[in-house]
Scaffold this motif. Structure first.
Motif, mmCIF file in Angstrom:
data_model
loop_
_atom_site.group_PDB
_atom_site.id
_atom_site.type_symbol
_atom_site.label_atom_id
_atom_site.label_comp_id
_atom_site.label_asym_id
_atom_site.label_seq_id
_atom_site.Cartn_x
_atom_site.Cartn_y
_atom_site.Cartn_z
ATOM 1 N N LEU A 162 0.827 -1.199 0.000
ATOM 2 C CA LEU A 162 0.000 0.000 0.000
ATOM 3 C C LEU A 162 0.867 1.258 0.000
ATOM 4 C CD1 LEU A 162 -2.793 1.176 -0.011
ATOM 5 C CD2 LEU A 162 -2.880 0.928 2.480
ATOM 6 N N LYS A 163 1.978 1.234 0.726
ATOM 7 C CA LYS A 163 2.901 2.371 0.724
ATOM 8 C C LYS A 163 3.421 2.632 -0.685
ATOM 9 C CE LYS A 163 4.630 1.634 5.433
ATOM 10 N NZ LYS A 163 5.826 1.260 6.232
ATOM 11 N N GLN A 164 3.758 1.560 -1.386
ATOM 12 C CA GLN A 164 4.255 1.709 -2.750
ATOM 13 C C GLN A 164 3.173 2.268 -3.664
ATOM 14 O OE1 GLN A 164 5.087 -1.707 -5.605
ATOM 15 N NE2 GLN A 164 7.159 -1.236 -4.935
ATOM 16 N N ALA A 165 1.935 1.801 -3.489
ATOM 17 C CA ALA A 165 0.828 2.278 -4.318
ATOM 18 C C ALA A 165 0.554 3.761 -4.060
ATOM 19 C CB ALA A 165 -0.433 1.454 -4.033
ATOM 20 N N ILE A 166 0.615 4.184 -2.798
ATOM 21 C CA ILE A 166 0.404 5.594 -2.454
ATOM 22 C C ILE A 166 1.487 6.455 -3.098
ATOM 23 C CG2 ILE A 166 0.467 7.253 -0.545
ATOM 24 C CD1 ILE A 166 -0.770 5.050 1.224
ATOM 25 N N HIS A 167 2.732 5.998 -3.007
ATOM 26 C CA HIS A 167 3.857 6.740 -3.562
ATOM 27 C C HIS A 167 3.714 6.897 -5.078
ATOM 28 C CE1 HIS A 167 8.065 7.475 -4.800
ATOM 29 N NE2 HIS A 167 8.186 8.030 -3.620
ATOM 30 N N ARG A 168 3.330 5.826 -5.750
ATOM 31 C CA ARG A 168 3.195 5.866 -7.215
ATOM 32 C C ARG A 168 2.037 6.754 -7.640
ATOM 33 N NH1 ARG A 168 4.396 -0.536 -8.584
ATOM 34 N NH2 ARG A 168 6.673 -0.345 -8.621
ATOM 35 N N LEU A 169 0.926 6.720 -6.899
ATOM 36 C CA LEU A 169 -0.195 7.582 -7.242
ATOM 37 C C LEU A 169 0.171 9.043 -7.025
ATOM 38 C CD1 LEU A 169 -3.105 7.977 -8.122
ATOM 39 C CD2 LEU A 169 -3.828 7.642 -5.753
ATOM 40 N N LEU A 170 0.895 9.338 -5.943
ATOM 41 C CA LEU A 170 1.319 10.713 -5.686
ATOM 42 C C LEU A 170 2.232 11.217 -6.805
ATOM 43 C CD1 LEU A 170 1.262 13.117 -3.770
ATOM 44 C CD2 LEU A 170 3.214 12.129 -2.563
ATOM 45 N N LYS A 171 3.132 10.359 -7.287
ATOM 46 C CA LYS A 171 4.003 10.750 -8.392
ATOM 47 C C LYS A 171 3.187 11.048 -9.649
ATOM 48 C CE LYS A 171 8.048 8.958 -9.215
ATOM 49 N NZ LYS A 171 9.161 8.019 -9.465
ATOM 50 N N ALA A 172 2.184 10.205 -9.906
ATOM 51 C CA ALA A 172 1.349 10.413 -11.086
ATOM 52 C C ALA A 172 0.577 11.725 -10.982
ATOM 53 C CB ALA A 172 0.388 9.237 -11.250
ATOM 54 N N VAL A 173 0.073 12.021 -9.790
ATOM 55 C CA VAL A 173 -0.693 13.257 -9.572
ATOM 56 C C VAL A 173 0.198 14.480 -9.768
ATOM 57 C CG1 VAL A 173 -1.874 14.644 -7.813
ATOM 58 C CG2 VAL A 173 -2.396 12.200 -8.036
ATOM 59 N N LEU A 174 1.368 14.472 -9.130
ATOM 60 C CA LEU A 174 2.254 15.641 -9.181
ATOM 61 C C LEU A 174 2.951 15.800 -10.527
ATOM 62 C CD1 LEU A 174 3.854 15.580 -5.612
ATOM 63 C CD2 LEU A 174 1.880 16.874 -6.436
ATOM 64 N N SER A 175 3.024 14.721 -11.305
ATOM 65 C CA SER A 175 3.667 14.833 -12.619
ATOM 66 C C SER A 175 2.895 15.770 -13.542
ATOM 67 C CB SER A 175 3.793 13.450 -13.265
ATOM 68 O OG SER A 175 2.511 12.945 -13.626
ATOM 69 N N ARG A 176 1.640 16.044 -13.220
ATOM 70 C CA ARG A 176 0.818 16.946 -14.026
ATOM 71 C C ARG A 176 0.836 18.381 -13.499
ATOM 72 N NH1 ARG A 176 -4.609 13.670 -15.881
ATOM 73 N NH2 ARG A 176 -3.577 11.774 -16.592
ATOM 74 N N GLN A 177 1.595 18.597 -12.437
ATOM 75 C CA GLN A 177 1.656 19.924 -11.838
ATOM 76 C C GLN A 177 3.011 20.566 -12.148
ATOM 77 O OE1 GLN A 177 -1.003 21.291 -10.316
ATOM 78 N NE2 GLN A 177 -2.109 19.390 -10.804
ATOM 79 N N PRO A 178 3.048 21.620 -12.957
ATOM 80 C CA PRO A 178 4.320 22.242 -13.348
ATOM 81 C C PRO A 178 5.189 22.654 -12.161
ATOM 82 C CG PRO A 178 2.526 23.097 -14.690
ATOM 83 C CD PRO A 178 1.901 22.271 -13.622
ATOM 84 N N LEU A 179 4.567 23.159 -11.099
ATOM 85 C CA LEU A 179 5.356 23.600 -9.952
ATOM 86 C C LEU A 179 6.020 22.434 -9.224
ATOM 87 C CD1 LEU A 179 3.092 26.401 -8.433
ATOM 88 C CD2 LEU A 179 5.127 26.631 -9.856
ATOM 89 N N ALA A 180 5.433 21.250 -9.331
ATOM 90 C CA ALA A 180 6.055 20.062 -8.733
ATOM 91 C C ALA A 180 7.133 19.509 -9.664
ATOM 92 C CB ALA A 180 4.997 18.996 -8.460
ATOM 93 N N ARG A 181 6.881 19.526 -10.974
ATOM 94 C CA ARG A 181 7.873 19.029 -11.929
ATOM 95 C C ARG A 181 9.163 19.836 -11.853
ATOM 96 N NH1 ARG A 181 3.625 18.846 -15.741
ATOM 97 N NH2 ARG A 181 4.587 20.588 -16.853
#
Length: 397
Positions: free
Chosen positions: A139-158
């Motif tokens: 579950l920790k790995q799944a949370i981490h991967r989803l967070l990466k996917a979410v932030l990959s669409r945010q220019p300020l995070a990229r």
């Protein structure tokens, strides 16, 4: 509208000028440029003083030169929770329904970060998720991967990607050791479990390698004399599509399994339970017409394993699927056939999953090639192959 007082600077450098808005003088910062993708970008803001307007322009220039991204007011106020909702809504259009439900399940664990602005998010916040003791490694790995996917669409995070997600930062999951039964152990199990309420379900799992959700999703219209058709999977008491497109498949079954299914159907008829084409093969006695709950079957399996632990190695229900695949591969059934029966998306997945069988198969292969190359060839065949020539003599160099 206000009146402008001042001159613009060259394009891309930005400018600060005074305007009059409703009789009051304010200072306006403005920056225009073309980004790396050739898209025209523009930022503007009004401040009460010239110094504040110049500070805003300097910030934009710095962001543009270092990150290639100049944040808007909306982007600066975007929170992790808002970005997560937007991502799930967009992803819902293209992913399977089961994936959307999985996303929503994982999203519940983002509560500590939901109100955090992306601009203030730190690596320590993300690392804290991986250090929680109340979550499983998977579950920790799944949370981490989803967070990466979410932030990959945010220019300020990229723009801060290496800071937020340094290399090798994804939580690791130790692969659970696979424990399939041997053929003799599977036979012992079938003999000992004959009186169990879920006996037919266990037989089908061993004989087809189907997943629990796929078996519970079967309806009597999917049962044929020599095969079953897997076209749906059951999760938490609702029918959904199968895991992948390749998971929709026809699986041949041997005559003893067909006979067991026929006996199971007769038992349901005696109990007054529905057995029509759309009725579940493994239905609930308390809720006629409804399938068994996956959680209930899992608990029943755990109880059965505890009862038989003195006679057999304890395995999970999913290990019945591994047992099916192992028995086929050890019997030299072609991996392509095994892949199709299991519903794997590629033969590579099948071979990677069952690579533990390779040493045994390698030993069998060596015996086969040894027999082919070094078994004695009858003299009359050798003479015929050589014709009138003399038999070759072995020369040692």
């Amino acid at each position: 509208m206000g009146r402008r007082n001042g001159q613009r600077r060259a394009r891309g450098e930005g400018t600060v000028y005074k305007i009059v808005v409703r009789g009051r003088a304010v200072w306006r910062a403005e920056l225009q440029w073309t980004d790396a993708e050739g898209i025209e970008q523009r930022r503007s803001a009004q401040r009460a003083s010239e110094s504040k307007a110049r500070l805003e322009l300097d910030r934009w220039r710095l962001e543009k030169s270092t990150n290639g991204v100049v944040s808007t007011s909306r982007a600066l106020s975007t929170t992790v929770g808002t970005a997560l909702k937007d991502y799930i809504a967009e992803a819902k259009i293209s992913v399977r329904p089961s994936t959307s439900i999985w996303h929503a399940t994982i999203a519940k664990h983002f509560s500590n970060l939901a109100d955090r602005r992306i601009t203030s998010l730190r690596r320590s916040d993300i690392r804290a998720l991986a250090e929680r003791d109340d979550l499983s490694p998977r579950l920790k790995q799944a949370i981490h991967r989803l967070l990466k996917a979410v932030l990959s669409r945010q220019p300020l995070a990229r723009a801060r990607w290496d800071e937020l997600f340094p290399s090798r930062s994804t939580p690791r999951v130790t692969k659970r050791e696979m424990r399939p039964w041997s053929a003799s152990e599977a036979q012992i199990f079938l003999d000992l479990a004959k009186d169990d309420a879920h006996y037919t379900l266990y037989v089908l799992a061993l004989a087809t390698g189907a997943r629990l959700g796929e078996i519970l999703g079967l309806r009597w219209g999917d049962i044929h004399e020599t095969a079953i058709t897997v076209s749906r999977a059951l999760h938490a008491s609702d029918d959904r599509e199968t895991k992948t497109k390749s998971s929709r498949r026809r699986i041949d079954i041997p005559p003893p399994v067909s006979a067991t299914l026929a006996e199971h159907r007769e038992a349901l008829i005696r109990l007054g339970l529905p057995v029509g084409p759309e009725s579940p093969v493994f239905g609930s006695t308390k809720r006629p017409g409804e399938p068994l709950n996956p959680s209930g079957v899992s608990h029943a399996w755990a109880d059965l394993m505890r009862a038989l632990s003195a006679h057999l190695p304890v395995i999970t229900f999913h290990d019945l699927r591994h047992t099916h695949a192992s028995l086929l591969l050890l019997a030299s059934v072609h991996p392509k056939v095994v892949q199709e029966r299991l519903g794997h998306s590629s033969i590579t997945m099948t071979l990677d999953t069952y690579s533990h069988l390779i040493p045994t198969m390698q030993a069998d292969a060596s015996l086969v090639v040894g027999e082919a190359l070094f078994s004695k060839v009858p003299d009359h065949k050798l003479d015929g192959a050589l014709g009138e020539k003399k038999k070759p003599t072995r020369i040692l160099i």
